[in-house]
Design a protein around this motif. Sequence first.
Motif, PDB file in Angstrom:
ATOM      1  N   ASN A   9      -1.090   7.433  19.300  1.00 54.03           N
ATOM      2  CA  ASN A   9      -2.194   8.381  19.303  1.00 54.03           C
ATOM      3  C   ASN A   9      -1.855   9.575  18.422  1.00 54.03           C
ATOM      4  O   ASN A   9      -0.778  10.157  18.543  1.00 54.03           O
ATOM      5  CB  ASN A   9      -2.477   8.850  20.731  1.00 54.03           C
ATOM      6  CG  ASN A   9      -3.656   9.789  20.813  1.00 54.03           C
ATOM      7  OD1 ASN A   9      -4.464   9.870  19.900  1.00 54.03           O
ATOM      8  ND2 ASN A   9      -3.752  10.500  21.912  1.00 54.03           N
ATOM      9  N   ASP A  11      -4.445  12.011  18.016  1.00 51.61           N
ATOM     10  CA  ASP A  11      -5.485  12.985  18.383  1.00 51.61           C
ATOM     11  C   ASP A  11      -6.300  13.444  17.175  1.00 51.61           C
ATOM     12  O   ASP A  11      -6.821  14.554  17.155  1.00 51.61           O
ATOM     13  CB  ASP A  11      -4.888  14.193  19.095  1.00 51.61           C
ATOM     14  CG  ASP A  11      -4.474  13.881  20.514  1.00 51.61           C
ATOM     15  OD1 ASP A  11      -5.102  13.005  21.132  1.00 51.61           O
ATOM     16  OD2 ASP A  11      -3.501  14.499  20.996  1.00 51.61           O
ATOM     17  N   GLN A  13      -5.296  14.351  14.316  1.00 55.96           N
ATOM     18  CA  GLN A  13      -4.640  15.513  13.718  1.00 55.96           C
ATOM     19  C   GLN A  13      -3.682  15.040  12.625  1.00 55.96           C
ATOM     20  O   GLN A  13      -2.819  14.192  12.885  1.00 55.96           O
ATOM     21  CB  GLN A  13      -3.851  16.293  14.770  1.00 55.96           C
ATOM     22  CG  GLN A  13      -4.702  16.833  15.895  1.00 55.96           C
ATOM     23  CD  GLN A  13      -5.700  17.857  15.400  1.00 55.96           C
ATOM     24  OE1 GLN A  13      -5.376  18.727  14.595  1.00 55.96           O
ATOM     25  NE2 GLN A  13      -6.925  17.744  15.876  1.00 55.96           N
TER      26      GLN A  13
END
Length: 86
Positions: A9, A11, A13
């Motif tokens: 993951n 996110d 970003q």
Amino acid sequence: QYVRAIVYNDDYQPFFARQNIKRLSAFDHATTIVLPVGSPTLAGYADMISKAEIAVLFPVTGAVQFRTADLKGIVHMRASYADEVY
């Protein structure tokens, strides 16, 4: 050789995406990333692609910035956003 799906993951970003790519390369010995999602996250490690440290297949983005001669390590399946509009 075998194919193994490894998912981390980020996110959505860029910083975390880059860290995940480094982790995939160093610890999981990945040489190819398949179907990464998003322009911002791909931009987070585009320099690694241009240096041929990692290859990317079928990114889920149509951004024109990833369709340049110095990013030879990307294979696109999707048309660019401009081509989609046309």
